[in-house]
Design an enzyme around this catalytic site. Sequence first.
Site: not given
Length: 597
Positions: A285, A341, A346, A452
């Site tokens: 990522y 995970d 990430h 965001r």
Amino acid sequence: MVAISSSIRCCSSSSAYSKFSYIEVHHHKTNVPFSLVSPKLLVSKKVSLQSKCNRYSNVIIMQDGAVVTTATTIENKAPLKKLKDELFSVTSSEEHKDSIELGGNNDQSTVSITVVGASGDLAKKKIFPALFALYYEDCLPEHFTIFGYSRSKMTDAELRNMISRTLTCRIDERENCSEKMEQFLQRCFYQSGQYDSQENFLELDKTLKEHESGRVSNRLFYLSIPPNIFIDAVRCASLSASSSNGWTRVIVEKPFGRDSESSAALTRALKQYLEEDQIFRIDHYLGKELVENLSVLRFSNLIFEPLWSRQYIRNVQFIFSEDFGTEGRGGYFDHYGIIRDIMQNHLLQILALFAMETPVSLDAEDIRNEKVKVLRSMRPLRVDDVVIGQYKTHTKGGVTYPGYTDDKTVPKDSLTPTFAAASLFIDNARWDGVPFLMKAGKALHNRRAEIRVQFRHVPGNLYNRNFGTDLDRATNELVIRVQPDEAIYLKINNKVPGLGMRLDRSNLNLLYKARYSKEIPDAYERLLLDAIEGERRLFIRSDELEAAWSLFTPVLKELEEEKIIPEYYPYGSRGPVGAHYLAARCNVKWGDLGVDE
């Protein structure tokens, strides 16, 4: 006098003298006469291999055609010759061999890339296609060879046939695709062997040397294997197949343990055979285009950097959702769950990049130092700060979608979360009191990954009455959509044309596919190229990993020891209702509830 750096950057010049390449050398502590610097000392540090795809040159070409230079160009040959003479004036015959890596004799070095676990899905679907894409774009060094290594019995021809089924040209209209593909496949070879056999790795070493043809050998091992055999493979590769005259680097795929204890044990074991700067812990990522653009957006745009604090930002949300379930990976997933995970690596890595202070430079260590500071400043996570869920079977449109425990590889009584939401806080001067919300889940209503940023309400807003009681409708919001349809857009308020005073919320939108014709590289392409070049910015350092696990390990242990039951949600829904209550406790609404154009 000149300052010597722990990070030395070789920058290709487009002049007739580019074969040497100039060197930027910086350090804040040590001042040494340039002529006394041994090239061997320089080689022992990070030196990027020259490839045709130079992403770190001293010239920046803007999209509109403007050219910005970041260093003064050498105008004539004399200073360059003097620099070369001084640099190599004390080179011994033994050191001369090592100095080749500096780019003065690039024809004498080669890169051997060994994919350990070559028959697995990750290798077939991601690693080999990424390597071909780099070759297709002329980003790999002139001399390179790719080896597949796994337990499966296979010939070179069978490996090439297997790889060819997953290779595609990035842009179909490009010419010579089939020709490039054939050239690439001719550089791919296979070696069968056990992951814990030094004898088999000695055979690999012998094969590598045959293809290296006496050149300085640089070797990259990509461990595309289960974590329980990492150490065996690293031990054998280190003891039996390391380069004797160049660099050796190892890319390690997540998961990096299950908790603080197992992660620390893995790090200690790896460091028995490798130095920290040889270990490249990959989180794909961090190779995403919009994540890479995050620091550019913030640090090179005056309108954003002053706003990047608790004074103007009300909350930040990191959202990851997939519209499918485990689909055959249930056995693996059940051992880790969504928090390990997705969230612990990430999303937390993206959070650290987002929230870090301005680094001293773009050097890998400076950036990673700032990320570690963020992680160490985070408030300990409690169970009350987390909501977990698990998807259940659901019928929609006449189609029945299976629940998580319907997967045959998952125990029927599994409490492993497939969804999690968490509220986190950074206790430092910049972010004190600002909620950082994370949400990640499988089998949700859509597929997305985004950041965001919701800004505070305008104090004493003259137009509050036009928005009614819902002031959130007037909130500015910056959205960085990592995937799919990469975009950056800013929600603003503006007047609808007409005689009345009606306000509308609109998007200032940078949609990448509309603005840029070039297709966005896959994250694995960027990270593989960085590993080859020795660029560590987007890889995880051991103290980063330790800080990340120290944040999540206590809450993970409590969830598992107390056997806390996840909230069930239908396959294809927006997730558990509890996630909305969690956000409400922070006086926040999830930003992905509306429809963004």
